[in-house]
Design a protein around this motif. Structure first.
Motif, mmCIF file in Angstrom:
data_model
loop_
_atom_site.group_PDB
_atom_site.id
_atom_site.type_symbol
_atom_site.label_atom_id
_atom_site.label_comp_id
_atom_site.label_asym_id
_atom_site.label_seq_id
_atom_site.Cartn_x
_atom_site.Cartn_y
_atom_site.Cartn_z
ATOM 1 N N VAL A 35 0.848 -1.199 0.000
ATOM 2 C CA VAL A 35 0.000 0.000 0.000
ATOM 3 C C VAL A 35 0.882 1.247 0.000
ATOM 4 N N SER A 36 1.980 1.157 0.733
ATOM 5 C CA SER A 36 2.888 2.296 0.739
ATOM 6 C C SER A 36 3.455 2.539 -0.662
ATOM 7 N N LEU A 37 3.742 1.454 -1.371
ATOM 8 C CA LEU A 37 4.228 1.615 -2.738
ATOM 9 C C LEU A 37 3.156 2.232 -3.626
ATOM 10 N N LEU A 38 1.925 1.818 -3.381
ATOM 11 C CA LEU A 38 0.824 2.423 -4.142
ATOM 12 C C LEU A 38 0.823 3.928 -3.952
ATOM 13 N N LEU A 39 0.993 4.334 -2.699
ATOM 14 C CA LEU A 39 1.009 5.766 -2.428
ATOM 15 C C LEU A 39 2.189 6.414 -3.128
ATOM 16 N N CYS A 40 3.303 5.713 -3.128
ATOM 17 C CA CYS A 40 4.488 6.247 -3.798
ATOM 18 C C CYS A 40 4.188 6.479 -5.278
ATOM 19 N N PHE A 41 3.558 5.493 -5.901
ATOM 20 C CA PHE A 41 3.221 5.674 -7.311
ATOM 21 C C PHE A 41 2.166 6.760 -7.469
ATOM 22 N N GLY A 42 1.334 6.883 -6.451
ATOM 23 C CA GLY A 42 0.358 7.968 -6.486
ATOM 24 C C GLY A 42 1.039 9.316 -6.552
ATOM 25 N N VAL A 43 2.144 9.457 -5.827
ATOM 26 C CA VAL A 43 2.888 10.718 -5.880
ATOM 27 C C VAL A 43 3.555 10.867 -7.237
ATOM 28 N N LEU A 44 4.086 9.773 -7.726
ATOM 29 C CA LEU A 44 4.865 9.862 -8.963
ATOM 30 C C LEU A 44 3.989 10.097 -10.181
ATOM 31 N N PHE B 89 9.933 18.448 -2.174
ATOM 32 C CA PHE B 89 9.092 17.919 -1.111
ATOM 33 C C PHE B 89 8.395 16.638 -1.549
ATOM 34 N N TRP B 90 7.782 16.698 -2.726
ATOM 35 C CA TRP B 90 7.048 15.517 -3.182
ATOM 36 C C TRP B 90 7.982 14.402 -3.579
ATOM 37 N N ALA B 91 9.137 14.781 -4.120
ATOM 38 C CA ALA B 91 10.111 13.743 -4.451
ATOM 39 C C ALA B 91 10.533 13.023 -3.180
ATOM 40 N N SER B 92 10.745 13.794 -2.120
ATOM 41 C CA SER B 92 11.149 13.167 -0.860
ATOM 42 C C SER B 92 10.041 12.269 -0.336
ATOM 43 N N ALA B 93 8.807 12.751 -0.478
ATOM 44 C CA ALA B 93 7.690 11.914 -0.018
ATOM 45 C C ALA B 93 7.687 10.595 -0.779
ATOM 46 N N ALA B 94 7.864 10.700 -2.085
ATOM 47 C CA ALA B 94 7.874 9.468 -2.887
ATOM 48 C C ALA B 94 9.015 8.562 -2.462
ATOM 49 N N TYR B 95 10.159 9.166 -2.239
ATOM 50 C CA TYR B 95 11.312 8.362 -1.849
ATOM 51 C C TYR B 95 11.066 7.663 -0.515
ATOM 52 N N LEU B 96 10.526 8.418 0.436
ATOM 53 C CA LEU B 96 10.307 7.813 1.759
ATOM 54 C C LEU B 96 9.281 6.689 1.680
ATOM 55 N N LEU C 264 12.660 8.879 -10.286
ATOM 56 C CA LEU C 264 12.737 10.215 -9.695
ATOM 57 C C LEU C 264 13.833 10.995 -10.401
ATOM 58 N N ASN C 265 13.561 12.258 -10.626
ATOM 59 C CA ASN C 265 14.612 13.009 -11.294
ATOM 60 C C ASN C 265 15.318 13.985 -10.363
ATOM 61 N N VAL C 266 15.010 13.913 -9.095
ATOM 62 C CA VAL C 266 15.768 14.677 -8.108
ATOM 63 C C VAL C 266 16.335 13.654 -7.127
ATOM 64 N N ILE D 20 -6.472 4.716 -4.653
ATOM 65 C CA ILE D 20 -5.424 5.160 -3.726
ATOM 66 C C ILE D 20 -4.415 6.063 -4.422
ATOM 67 N N THR D 21 -4.030 5.692 -5.626
ATOM 68 C CA THR D 21 -3.058 6.562 -6.287
ATOM 69 C C THR D 21 -3.672 7.923 -6.596
ATOM 70 N N THR D 22 -4.943 7.920 -6.992
ATOM 71 C CA THR D 22 -5.574 9.208 -7.253
ATOM 72 C C THR D 22 -5.695 10.018 -5.969
ATOM 73 N N ALA D 23 -6.068 9.330 -4.900
ATOM 74 C CA ALA D 23 -6.189 10.040 -3.624
ATOM 75 C C ALA D 23 -4.850 10.652 -3.241
ATOM 76 N N MET D 24 -3.790 9.887 -3.442
ATOM 77 C CA MET D 24 -2.470 10.409 -3.076
ATOM 78 C C MET D 24 -2.147 11.639 -3.912
ATOM 79 N N HIS D 25 -2.602 11.623 -5.138
ATOM 80 C CA HIS D 25 -2.285 12.738 -6.016
ATOM 81 C C HIS D 25 -3.155 13.941 -5.730
ATOM 82 N N GLU D 26 -4.437 13.686 -5.472
ATOM 83 C CA GLU D 26 -5.369 14.803 -5.354
ATOM 84 C C GLU D 26 -5.603 15.231 -3.905
#
Lengths: 665, 314, 483, 220
Positions: free
Chosen positions: A179-188, A208-215, A269-271, C401-407
């Motif tokens: 699920v954490s990876l899902l969130l990571c992809f959500g950021v990316l 900031f968001w890059a760091s969030a994705a990384y974490l 990630l590009n940063v 979930i990915t959309t939620a994370m984005h939005e």
């Protein structure tokens, strides 16, 4: 079009594995069919995928879109150097393990075996797909298929409650990580379904968001890799699985987490920020030390190996962190060196840990015992297993001229070359980190002496061990393959490094320059450091032989057999040797404050007293127990909502209505 | 190149041959300091010779590993001795293994020693193996840290380069090396099974470390092990010299400096041996669980040395 | 024309089964009617796919891509449930828990319930929508209390009162909607037709619609099972017969959410802001979290899966609340997947409880040994509902979930926690039920497992491959929901 | 602005409706409650009929007739019978005491008037000002359901809420479309029928209609 061929082959092998998985379900009545046909065919697939990986490593990267997946997001596949390298790792280790499995599972009941073969091949296919996936959805599907199939493999013996518990813990942590990876992809992702890795590569993220994705990625992949403190599942799940499965999980599956981390951090990630590296380095070192200390005090041989896997993953992650530090600091050459070291260690670990796990499998198979306190002296009854396992043990202990030494050597070189970073505190921290790595690898030698010595050397600690039989030929062949890989990877580092070059270039856009020649490894220049394992090995072998024949020739080779020296106490027996607990006792004494020791004291009147001491880590109590308590508390609070009185339910409804009416005014 | 190879072989042979002598010298010094009459300085040679002539006595259950280990241990020590510059800095073999590999060689020998000790399955064998590994898990990284300090100064992990930098470049005082030197002394006592960690002359099995591991060995195997022990001591002494008092070692390609180098080596070894025995004479053996503290101190000192390097020398 | 068949068959079936006496072949007739409904629904679906949205019966019915997929789903799950209920009810009768008279009531109510849901889905009139929702509730009240045990009566009572009161609020919302519409469309029947309302939604009075939406959300939300209005749901699911739990969970909740969504479209148009979406996100998130923590303390297997339904409906509500093409698509997908998976789970659970003789999870052990197919059905179903790929639930959770994370990143910690807790709780409880040693007996009749594996197979397929027409259909529906 | 005569009557009836709602909230006896419910239905039917007559909305006559038939005649009769047959105790226990309930009720009325004010101002119907009263009736009925302990009283509260809703429909927009009203009425009828079955089942199982027996299903 030609570039696509390896990728199509790789996909073909995945399908082929899926097919084998299906076929094994059909062969539910016939166990021989599975061991004699399905597993060998699976092994061939592994070999083929290693070949494909090697092609992918050398060739340009290729893309491919499958007609399945989500409507706007079909499965994207991609074979580039990074995935090629890990495919080689997967195929190479899986080949040996699967060959081994042919023999190992022979005595299993047909029905159980067919399910096992199903999940086994699904597991292989899942891991391969993780490496090939080029979009978030395909990646996550493959990732979870891998987790799920390995869960079923872990719980093969589901009648034992501990194994069920281990499987549950494993799947739970895997799921939270996912699920954490899902969130990571959500950021990316770029919004509106732009989930392909190509898109993510080109996306611009704020720090900031890059760091969030990384974490998030570090957490998610760390949970899979066994990074402390998310490691708790690992020492439970790996011992619970049948040995070939443990070998695959430890040797290959943990590496997919490394793959993912590299993919996200360096590719998508590009940063890259230096503190990410510091964090990974710290966590990696902590993991390495923690893992090896606990490995030293284990008394279950598979659990010991599992903890040792944690250590090795820690080392790889420390390398990852260091590489990231260098990369973020603009020291491309050093980043490349470190990257080489960590990739090298990853592939090494696949082979030696795989070898050790299948070695313990043979022991388990012929003795039925996992507890080291009831083993001993097996080198006399199973010499093949013993000597082949010894190769693995020496390799993992980081002894030259085997492979474990090469990667640790490279890593230490990287540490030594670190001065001159723009952050001064890093210049100070890194030597200490090097010390920690040195400490961990020295302790690894302790662990391996304990492991090998207690299991294979000395006197048998239980009577039935004398009936222990040697492993069959498929098992031996599997072990020989793995041991051979350990030796070759140890002796030809220069070739391996050349072969790693495309991966390193892909990730750090530089390569590690080898200033030596084909014999000699010299990362920066021959002046700075060099290592020529082949010469090294030749000299040792030559001197050993020279001395051996010299002594024999000049003197004589006469031998007399006698009882061992009993120090004047003639009642020596096997019980007086160190048990596993005894061998680990000094380490336990030093680090006891980190541990929770569960002792089983013998009765004072017991004629043959057995002491058992199980050292568990306290992280469970410190981190997981409070979380569990908090969850239970919250759930109790939530439970009070549902107290059965309809009036109150009406009040909720009423209050909600009033609240919303007020709220929306 | 040819001279290099010749010199390499010469140095290695010299080490092999001189090693028991150093052992004899240390024993003699210690006997003097303890007010005993000393065995002759050549006693180690005699012991080794005598052992080679004997029939080997093996326990019934000894496996191949047990018989193979002494040869390997001996080979490892020879290799180690070949890497460390003793008289000349011209070692064509040294690129094959740098200081990290050197530590690896020692570790390899030690692991085999410990495994061989566990092979018979006597209680003292495993006891020795366990203690040895306990001592080494702290000693080994400490040694590595000492090397790191030196290699950070010289920007290389190659011993010849380190020696070159320290002995033949402009003279600089390195405070970090002081820390390293103390750590090195502490580590080498542990690694060579000397007081205060271990007592090579003990006859009490319960206090043994190294001796407990080789209780089962006899004849040629024991001879090889004893020789390897002597070689190890020699190599450590040579290492100490190379790292901390490298002056006198002939620079690469300079044959004329050789005689002086041999002389310097002998003098330094004599002084070093005497110093070692002096330190041994004035200290007492530590309880086993004090050993980790002792070695931990060594480890920390070595790390401190490295930090000092970063603080003061960059 | 098809629409009349879709509605007529179940209603006729209900009357027929009610009036034709206690028949021993009632289960087969029930399945036959369900099958005919399915055929009619399939024909209707094909027609809609081919020809696009249509009106029927003088604008009384309106079928577009949003409701036609729910019609197809409802007819399908209703059919498979009737297949399942055949052996299930037979075993219940054998165990002496039910008699012919009650089975007659069961079968006729079942058909009427399906008919009412189909009417709710297809009607164009917001008033009729309300009426048929209420009818669906009434048809199931007696089903929930079918066993006449104290617990089932209590559950049915709570179901009746809470949903009745809830739906009364929805009626008030409907009145307010009519009140607002009347000024634009004039009085009379047309003012409640959704198509007409939708055409003029931007002219509707915002303050009235805002108020109306609150009432509609609270009203229909009670039926969806949104926390804190969910309290009837676990009781009703746990105490009713399992086929009823399956259709309640798999279908009724969807229909209620459908009603909320229809209202949301109008309100969004009138208000021009995301008030409705915000409320739905809030309710959705609250439901997910509350349900997850409640799941943890369950001992009764059906009750646990009932809470899991709350959790998933919360997730869908959250997704619809977020809006946008991806989230709406995901919400629709999740609705489908949840229906199929949850009903499959209830099928497996039904047989498992029959074989163990108890609904308490402590009493159900080692299913894989005695009844491997039930065991695997339960295991795979549970993994599917927990969002394990390659099952389709994962696909929708992935998108949500990915959309939620984005939005809306603020929401994700809650989601993460809830999903983790739910996973730990459900899986930790199901695992020992499926694995391990046991002394449970086998079932007297061959269990009906075709439906279980049919559903799971579909869910698996949709996780890996969504046929293009289905995808188009989802997309259109998502666009309709304000994507 | 002066209102026409019949509208004054409608407003009067609205006030009466509210008054009856309050009376129901404070009524302790079940029989009294049923009577009040019947009166509420009567007031509703009358007001619907008057609105129908004054505005010419003929379908409202149907609605009024339905209300009269169902809520004034059929249901009270049914409930009286039920009470007699089931021999329910006459006294009604409340959750909170009556004065407090009344206070909350008054607050609710103010709240709903406040809520309805902006809406009724833009209403085009002549009866717009009664929307607030309708809403208040709904909320008061809700309150009654919450505070009563017996199954029958809860149902009476539920039906009274339905009355409020009908009144809202009439007052805000001259009633809903006829089909809808018929449907709603049908639902109510079936609902009451189902309830009747229910009462007997509950009575049979628990020997009482007290809701305190039905608090078993909960989280332990």
């Amino acid at each position: 079009m030609l570039d696509l061929i390896p990728l199509q082959w790789a996909w073909g092998i995945v399908l082929y594995w899926l097919l084998l998985a299906g076929a094994s379900l059909l062969a539910q009545r016939n166990a021989a069919l599975i061991t004699a046909i399905v597993f060998p065919l699976g092994a061939l697939g592994a070999l083929a995928i290693a070949g494909v990986g090697a092609l992918g490593l050398a060739g340009p990267s290729a893309h491919f879109i499958l007609p399945i997946g989500l409507p706007d997001l079909p499965f994207h596949l991609r074979l580039d150097a990074l995935s090629g390298f890990f495919l080689v790792l997967l195929g190479g280790a899986a080949f040996g393990v699967t060959v081994y499995a042919m023999g190992y599972f022979k005595s299993m009941a047909a029905e159980q075996l067919s399910l096992l073969a199903l999940w086994y091949h699904l597991f292989l296919a899942g891991m391969a797909m993780v490496l090939l996936a080029d979009d978030a959805y395909a990646f996550m599907v493959a990732w979870e298929v891998m987790a799920l199939s390995s869960y079923f493999l872990v719980t093969t013996d589901h009648k034992i409650p501990e194994i069920r518990r281990a499987g549950f813990l494993y799947l739970l942590i895997a799921h939270v990580g996912a699920v954490s990876l899902l969130l990571c992809f959500g950021v990316l992702q770029g919004g509106h379904g732009a989930y392909t890795f190509d898109y993510m590569r080109s996306a611009e993220l704020t720090p900031f968001w890059a760091s969030a994705a990384y974490l998030l990625a570090l957490f998610g992949f760390g949970a899979k890799a066994g990074l402390v403190p998310m490691h708790v599942w690992l020492p439970e799940a790996h011992p619970a699985a049948p040995s070939p499965v443990s070998a695959l999980m430890s040797g290959v599956m943990l590496k997919t987490a490394i793959y993912g981390l590299l993919r996200v951090t360096f590719d998508l990630l590009n940063v890259q920020l230096a503190w990410w590296g510091t964090l990974a380095l710290t966590l990696g070192l902590l993991t390495a030390l923690y893992g090896v200390i606990f490995a030293a005090v284990q008394s279950d041989m598979k659990r010991l190996l599992a903890w040792s896997s944690i250590e090795n993953i820690g080392i790889v992650l420390a390398g990852f962190g260091l590489s990231l530090i260098f990369y973020a600091d603009g020291k491309g050459a050093l980043a490349a060196l470190t990257m080489t070291a960590l990739l090298y260690h990853a592939i090494n670990h696949a082979f030696f840990k795989g070898l050790l796990f299948i070695g313990t499998g043979s022991v388990l198979h012929s003795t039925g015992v996992r507890h080291m306190g009831a083993l001993g002296g097996l080198i006399r009854y199973m010499p093949w297993t013993a000597w082949l396992t010894l190769v693995g043990a020496l390799a993992i202990a980081g002894l030259p001229p085997l492979n474990g030494f090469v990667s640790e050597w490279l890593l230490l070189q990287a540490f030594l070359l670190s001065p001159g970073l723009s952050h001064h505190y890093l210049n100070m921290v890194i030597p200490v980190a090097a010390a920690a790595i040195a400490l961990a690898s020295a302790l690894a030698a302790y662990v391996m002496v304990k492991f090998f010595g207690v299991v294979f050397l000395g006197q048998p600690r239980a009577a039935n061990l004398e009936h222990a039989h040697e492993a069959g030929w498929p098992e031996r062949l599997g072990m020989i393959w793995m041991a051979l890989a350990c030796v070759l990877l140890g002796l030809f580092p220069v070739q391996v490094i050349v072969w790693l070059e495309p991966v390193v270039r892909l990730l750090t856009s530089q390569t590690m320059t080898n200033a030596g020649n084909w014999l000699m490894l010299a990362p920066i220049s021959a002046e700075r450091a060099s290592y020529a394992p082949l010469i090294f090995f030749a000299v040792i072998a030559a001197i050993t032989l020279l001395v051996f024949f010299g002594v024999k020739r000049v003197y004589h080779g006469r031998v007399r057999r006698a009882d061992p020296w009993d120090c004047g106490f003639p009642e020596q027996d096997a019980r007086m040797q160190d048990s596993a607990e005894g061998f680990g006792q000094p380490i336990r004494q030093i680090f006891e404050s980190f541990m929770r020791v569960e002792r089983e004291m013998p009765d004072p009147f017991d004629r043959a007293p057995q002491y058992r001491g199980d050292s568990r880590d306290k992280i469970w109590l410190l981190i997981y127990q409070p979380i569990a308590d908090l969850t239970a508390w919250l759930s109790a609070q939530a439970g009070r909502l549902q107290h059965g009185r309809i009036h109150w339910y009406l009040i909720y409804s009423f209050a909600t209505l009033i609240f919303l009416l007020v709220f929306t005014r | 190149m040819t001279t290099g190879i010749l010199l390499q072989i010469l140095q290695t042979l010299l080490a092999i041959l001189l090693a028991p002598l150093l052992m004899g010298w240390v024993n003699q010094c210690r006997a003097w300091l303890q007010g005993r009459s000393a065995p002759p300085i050549g006693q180690p040679y005699r012991t080794i010779k005598k052992l080679f002539h004997k029939d080997a006595v093996l326990a019934h259950d000894a496996s191949q590993l047990f018989r193979f280990a002494p040869y390997l241990i001996f080979a490892c020590m020879v290799l180690a001795a070949g890497i460390v510059p003793t008289i000349a800095n011209d070692l064509p073999f040294s690129p094959a293994a740098d200081v990290i590999a050197l530590v690896g060689i020692f570790a390899l020998a030690r692991v085999f020693q410990a495994l061989a000790a566990m092979d018979i399955g006597t209680s003292f064998g495993t006891l020795g193996a366990r203690r040895e590994m306990l001592v080494s898990f702290l000693a080994e990284p400490a040694l590595l840290m000492v090397f790191f300090t030196a290699s950070l100064i010289s920007h290389s992990t190659e011993l010849p380069v380190i020696v070159q930098t320290l002995a033949h470049k402009q003279f600089v005082i390195y405070p970090s090396l002081a820390f390293a030197a103390v750590a090195f002394w502490m580590v080498s006592t542990a690694e060579n099974a000397r007081i205060p960690i271990d007592n090579p002359t003990t006859h009490l099995e319960l206090t043994m470390i190294h001796e407990a591991m080789i209780l089962e060995y006899s004849a040629r195997h024991l001879a090889l092990i004893e020789w390897a022990v002597a070689l190890k001591l020699f190599t450590y002494s040579a290492l100490g010299i190379a790292l901390f008092v490298p002056w006198g070692i002939a620079p690469a390609g300079d044959l004329s400096a050789l005689p002086l180098a041999v002389l310097a080596l002998l003098v330094k070894m004599m002084l070093g041996g005497a110093g070692l025995s002096l330190l041994e004479a004035i200290s007492a053996k530590l309880r086993l669980f004090r050993a980790p503290e002792f070695l931990g101190t060594a480890f920390l000192l070595a790390v401190l040395g490295m930090l000092t390097h970063f603080l003061l020398e960059i | 024309m098809e629409i009349y068949w879709v509605l007529g068959i179940p209603l006729f079936g209900g009357l027929f089964l009610a009036l034709s006496g206690n028949r021993s072949n009632a289960p087969e007739i029930n399945a036959l009617f369900s099958f005919l409904t399915l055929v009619a629904a399939a024909v209707l679906t094909v027609r809609i796919v081919a020809e696009g949205p249509m009106m029927a019966g003088d604008s009384w019915f309106f079928i577009d891509s949003f409701n036609v997929f729910l019609v197809a789903l409802t007819a399908f799950v209703a059919f498979t449930t009737s297949l399942f209920s055949r052996p299930y009810m037979r075993i219940e009768k054998e165990h002496g828990r039910l008699n012919d008279k009650r089975l007659r009531l069961y079968h006729s109510s079942y058909q009427i319930f399906i008919g009412a849901m189909l009417l709710a889905l297809t009607t164009n009139n917001m008033g009729i929508l309300w009426v048929s929702m209420e009818a669906a509730t009434l048809a199931t009240v007696l089903l929930v209390s079918l066993y006449r045990t104290p617990a089932s009566l209590e559950a049915a009572w709570k179901y009746f009162i809470l949903c009745g009161v809830g739906i009364a609020q929805a009626l008030f919302g409907t009145i307010l909607l009519y009140f607002a519409a009347e000024k634009v469309l004039g009085a009379g029947g047309n003012a409640l037709l959704w198509t007409h309302l939708n055409a003029v939604k931007d002219q509707l009075e915002p303050t009235v619609l805002q108020l109306a939406f609150v009432f509609l959300l609270v009203g229909y939300g009670t039926k969806v099972g949104l926390a804190p209005l969910h309290n009837w749901l676990p009781d009703a699911h746990a105490e009713g017969p399992t086929p009823v739990s399956a259709v309640l969970s798999g279908l009724l909740l969807n229909v209620a959410l459908y009603a909320v969504m229809r209202s949301k479209v109008l309100v969004d148009g009138a208000l021009g802001n995301n008030m409705a979406g915000g409320l739905m996100m809030g309710f959705g998130l609250l439901s997910v979290v509350v349900a997850a923590f409640l799941i943890k303390r369950q001992t009764d297997v059906k009750r646990m899966f009932a809470y899991s339904s709350i959790e998933h409906m919360g997730l869908v509500t959250f997704a619809f609340g977020m809006g946008g093409p991806v989230a709406s698509f995901a919400g629709l997908l999740h609705m489908t997947m949840h229906s199929l998976t949850k009903s499959a789970i209830f099928f497996a659970v039904g047989h498992a409880t029959q074989s163990a003789g108890t609904q308490l999870m402590d009493g159900i052990r080692g299913l894989i040994r005695t009844n491997p197919t039930i065991g695997w059905g339960l295991m795979l179903g549970t993994l599917a509902i927990l969002g394990m790929p390659p099952f389709g639930v994962f696909a929708s959770e992935f998108l949500i979930i990915t959309t939620a994370m984005h939005e809306h990143p603020w929401a994700t910690p809650f989601l993460l926690t809830a999903l983790g807790v739910a996973f730990a709780s459900i899986f930790g409880k199901v695992q020992p039920m499926v694995f391990g040693e046991t002394e449970l007996p086998r079932l007297p009749h061959q269990p009906a497992l075709t439906p279980v594996f049919m559903h799971l197979g579909l869910v698996l397929m949709l996780g890996l491959f969504i046929p293009p027409y289905l995808a188009d259909w989802y997309r259109q529906a998502a666009a309709l929901l304000g994507g | 602005m002066t209102l026409s005569y019949h509208l004054q009557v409608v407003n009067l009836l609205a006030a009466l409706l509210l008054l009856i709602s309050f009376a129901m909230l404070s009524q302790r006896r079940i029989v009294g409650l049923i009577t009040l419910f019947a009166w509420q239905g009567a007031a509703l039917a009358t007001s619907t009929a008057i609105v129908a007559w004054s505005t010419g909305q003929h379908h409202l006559y149907w609605s009024a007739a339905l209300t009269l038939a169902l809520k004034v005649i059929a249901m009270p009769w049914f409930f009286f019978r039920l009470v007699r047959k089931l021999d329910v105790e006459r006294e009604v226990e409340t959750m909170i005491n009556i004065p407090t309930t009344m206070l909350i009720g008054i607050a609710l009325v103010i709240f709903s008037f406040n809520l309805a004010l902006p809406i009724s101002q833009m209403s085009g119907t002549v009866t717009r000002s009664t929307l607030g009263i309708a809403m208040a009736c709904v909320l008061l009925a809700f309150l009654m359901m919450i505070t009563r302990r017996k199954a029958i009283t809860q149902v009476l509260g539920f039906l009274s809420m339905e009355n409020g809703l009908f009144f809202a429909a009439t007052s805000a927009s001259y009633g809903m479309p006829l089909v809808v009203e018929m449907g709603v009425a049908l639902d109510v009828l079936v609902g009451v029928f189902v309830l009747g079955i229910f009462f007997f089942q509950i009575r049979e199982t628990f020997d009482s209609l007290d809701l305190k027996h039905m608090e078993k299903l909960k989280e332990r």
